[in-house]
Design a protein around this motif. Structure first.
Motif, PDB file in Angstrom:
ATOM      1  N   ASP A 132      28.856  33.419  44.226  1.00 30.48           N
ATOM      2  CA  ASP A 132      28.980  34.076  45.534  1.00 30.48           C
ATOM      3  C   ASP A 132      29.912  35.285  45.506  1.00 30.48           C
ATOM      4  O   ASP A 132      30.056  35.979  46.517  1.00 30.48           O
ATOM      5  CB  ASP A 132      29.427  33.084  46.608  1.00 30.48           C
ATOM      6  N   TRP A 137      24.500  38.694  45.834  1.00 28.80           N
ATOM      7  CA  TRP A 137      24.059  37.522  45.073  1.00 28.80           C
ATOM      8  C   TRP A 137      22.834  36.847  45.664  1.00 28.80           C
ATOM      9  O   TRP A 137      21.996  36.322  44.924  1.00 28.80           O
ATOM     10  CB  TRP A 137      25.215  36.524  44.917  1.00 28.80           C
ATOM     11  N   ARG A 138      22.682  36.864  46.962  1.00 27.84           N
ATOM     12  CA  ARG A 138      21.490  36.255  47.558  1.00 27.84           C
ATOM     13  C   ARG A 138      20.214  37.016  47.184  1.00 27.84           C
ATOM     14  O   ARG A 138      19.126  36.429  47.151  1.00 27.84           O
ATOM     15  CB  ARG A 138      21.634  36.186  49.077  1.00 27.84           C
ATOM     16  N   VAL A 165      26.521  28.482  47.836  1.00 28.10           N
ATOM     17  CA  VAL A 165      25.763  28.509  46.589  1.00 28.10           C
ATOM     18  C   VAL A 165      25.043  27.178  46.390  1.00 28.10           C
ATOM     19  O   VAL A 165      23.849  27.142  46.054  1.00 28.10           O
ATOM     20  CB  VAL A 165      26.686  28.808  45.396  1.00 28.10           C
ATOM     21  N   GLU A 168      22.108  26.978  48.730  1.00 21.90           N
ATOM     22  CA  GLU A 168      21.027  27.881  48.314  1.00 21.90           C
ATOM     23  C   GLU A 168      20.265  27.296  47.133  1.00 21.90           C
ATOM     24  O   GLU A 168      19.024  27.311  47.093  1.00 21.90           O
ATOM     25  CB  GLU A 168      21.611  29.237  47.946  1.00 21.90           C
TER      26      GLU A 168
END
Length: 238
Positions: A132, A137-138, A165, A168
């Motif tokens: 993260d 990062w997403r 994280v 996700e």
């Protein structure tokens, strides 16, 4: 340029392993081999970092790191099945001194390989603990799949991962076949890698050895060919 047809008519799959490789060691080769065996990709790309923004300055030069990578993978035992390419794009992008980011590399790879190719970005579980903090990062999940090597018994719910994280990742977990047949967005946890080697440990060991016992304590960490290169070019002695 797109990735072309995959093996036996399947979606083309490219596994990507990035890192500083300062120097490359058995752990890197084992990680690449693990996902080569799990995914059966059409190509394995090794991406030496240009100027990794979260790390201190690299000790070996770009050319030396590339040369060591080529030696390590050319002499991997047993050989790694798919074609292995050392991709210098991050090195090229950092030529002006700017830091390099994984998300930019994946954007470039997606543009090169096309929308249909399965890109699998390979990493160790330790990198998840700071995922993260990576730039955008997403966005990684919209560009590639993730292949994460973990120790046996690794559990997302119990590890010290940033909550965002872990959330996700848990929604994206998939089998190696599902990851291989998806262009992006899935995560494969491979709980079979039990190699604990760090480049910093190797650099420290190299600074303490003498010419007489050079390699005596390092053969378990680095291939003979890479050790020979390090010695011939007097790397990591300062």
């Amino acid at each position: 340029m797109n990735a072309g047809a995959g093996t036996q008519g399947r979606r083309p799959c490219i596994a990507v392993l990035g890192g500083s490789f300062d120097p490359v060691h058995h752990g890197h080769v084992a990680l690449a081999r693990l996902f080569a065996e799990l995914l059966q990709p059409d190509q394995l790309r090794i991406l030496p970092a240009g100027r990794p923004w979260q790390k201190q300055s690299l000790q070996a030069s770009d050319d030396d790191r590339v040369a060591m990578l080529e030696l390590a993978f050319a002499h991997a035992t047993p050989p790694i099945a798919p074609p292995v390419t050392v991709d210098r794009q991050e090195i090229a992008r950092s030529a002006g001194g700017a830091p390099t980011y994984s998300v930019d590399t994946l954007r470039a790879l997606r543009a090169e390989l096309g929308e249909e190719a399965s890109i699998v970005f390979v990493m160790g579980a330790d990198q998840l603990q700071r995922l993260d903090t990576w730039r955008d990062w997403r966005d990684l999940f919209g560009l590639a799949n993730l292949g994460v090597a973990t120790r046996p018994g690794y559990d997302l719910a119990q590890e010290k991962l940033p909550p965002m994280v872990a959330q996700e990742l848990s929604a994206r977990l998939a089998t190696p076949d599902a990851v291989r047949d998806s262009a992006h967005g899935k995560v494969c946890l491979a709980q079979t890698l039990a190699v604990d080697i760090s480049a910093s440990r190797i650099r420290a060991a190299l600074q303490s050895v003498t010419k007489a016992n050079f390699g005596a304590d390092l053969n378990a960490l680095v291939t003979t060919q890479v050790l020979d290169y390090i010695q011939q070019h007097n790397l990591y002695k300062n």
